[in-house]
Design an enzyme around this catalytic site. Structure first.
Site, PDB file in Angstrom:
ATOM      1  CG  ASP A  93       7.318  -7.592   7.560  1.00  0.00           C
ATOM      2  OD1 ASP A  93       6.271  -7.713   6.888  1.00  0.00           O
ATOM      3  OD2 ASP A  93       8.391  -8.133   7.246  1.00  0.00           O
ATOM      4  CB  SER A 142      -7.343  -2.917  -6.283  1.00  0.00           C
ATOM      5  OG  SER A 142      -7.159  -2.655  -7.661  1.00  0.00           O
ATOM      6  CE1 TYR A 189      -2.074  -4.482  -5.663  1.00  0.00           C
ATOM      7  CE2 TYR A 189      -3.695  -4.131  -7.411  1.00  0.00           C
ATOM      8  CZ  TYR A 189      -3.087  -3.717  -6.232  1.00  0.00           C
ATOM      9  OH  TYR A 189      -3.492  -2.555  -5.629  1.00  0.00           O
ATOM     10  CE  LYS A 227      -4.555  -4.612  -3.077  1.00  0.00           C
ATOM     11  NZ  LYS A 227      -4.399  -4.081  -1.708  1.00  0.00           N
ATOM     12  CB  VAL A 252      -3.774   5.525  -6.780  1.00  0.00           C
ATOM     13  CG1 VAL A 252      -3.574   6.830  -6.010  1.00  0.00           C
ATOM     14  CG2 VAL A 252      -5.160   4.942  -6.501  1.00  0.00           C
ATOM     15  N   GLY A 253      -1.815   7.369  -8.657  1.00  0.00           N
ATOM     16  CA  GLY A 253      -0.463   7.808  -8.996  1.00  0.00           C
ATOM     17  C   GLY A 253       0.510   7.693  -7.846  1.00  0.00           C
TER      18      GLY A 253
END
Length: 258
Positions: free
Chosen positions: A51, A127, A140, A144, A175-176
């Protein structure tokens, strides 16, 4: 060492590092997932439960990796994402995303630097959202941006200290991954679905492996043309937010018809 490697970009990075001749240690909060991924990769790969919110865990896995051989490459990939209007996130979400995406990266870098006795390279997965405003993904994007800033500053510290360790940040567009697809029905995540087809995990991993070996480039946007577009938006935030509002409507439409 690759964190968050039980699936997605982390698994792709670990696989390609293994193909390049490295013995890889994969960690994931889901220990069984890490073990399965290591078994699939083979070549002596090891899967460990970790973790990344546990700061001491980074030192522990670094010590485990060092027992297998010289530690020369470290990838801080583990991350989480929450979407929605910035003021709607509860205390638990704010704490979790800071702990995983920021403190986890910082702790990983610290452990890596102290364990790389003969030098090496560290890759932090940031990102494209680090480069400008991302309405609906404010938490998010902020984490980043912190990763990118920390990476460049750490690189400066290492150069000043004369340590033979490089630090790099990869800033991919959408990204997928499962993390992204899980946001398909979340209204705040519309920008994730407003652009071109998502990048493939293997393609992003290849860019990351290449960046790890670069002598001078500190961070890279994938694809590069999207980075140029985002920087243009950031030059005039008020105008840029207007453009992003239109893109968000495109994302809303795509989500509604998914």
């Amino acid at each position: 060492m690759v964190t968050g490697a039980g699936r997605g970009i982390g698994f792709a990075l670990a696989s390609q590092l293994s193909d390049n001749g490295y013995r890889v240690v994969l960690t994931d909060v889901d220990g069984e997932s890490a073990e399965r991924a290591a078994a699939e990769i083979g070549n002596g790969a090891v899967g460990l439960e970790q973790d990344v919110r546990d700061m001491a865990s980074h030192r522990s896995v670094a010590a485990e990796a060092a027992r297998l051989g010289p530690l020369t490459r470290w990838v801080n990939n583990a991350g989480i994402l929450f979407s929605g209007d910035a003021w709607t996130h509860g205390d638990d979400q704010v704490a979790a995303i800071l702990d995983v995406n920021v403190r986890g990266v910082m702790a990983g870098c610290s452990a890596a630097v102290n364990a790389m006795e003969g030098g090496g390279a560290i890759l932090n997965i940031a990102s494209i959202s680090a480069l400008g405003p991302v309405p609906g993904l404010a938490l998010y994007a902020a984490t980043k941006a912190a990763v990118l800033s920390y990476t460049t500053s750490l690189e400066g510290d290492l150069r000043h200290a004369g340590r033979p360790i490089r630090v790099r940040a990869l800033c991919p567009d959408v990204v997928g991954t499962a993390m992204v697809s899980s946001q398909q029905k979340e209204p705040g995540a519309a920008l994730l679905f407003s652009g071109p087809k998502p990048l493939q995990e293997d393609d992003v991993a290849r860019a990351g492996i290449d960046l790890l070996e670069q002598k001078h480039q500190i961070f890279r946007v994938v694809p590069r043309w999207r980075g140029a577009l985002v920087r243009t938006i950031d030059l005039a935030p008020s105008l840029g937010l207007g453009s992003l509002a239109l893109m968000r409507k495109v994302g809303d439409h795509r989500q509604a018809h998914a």
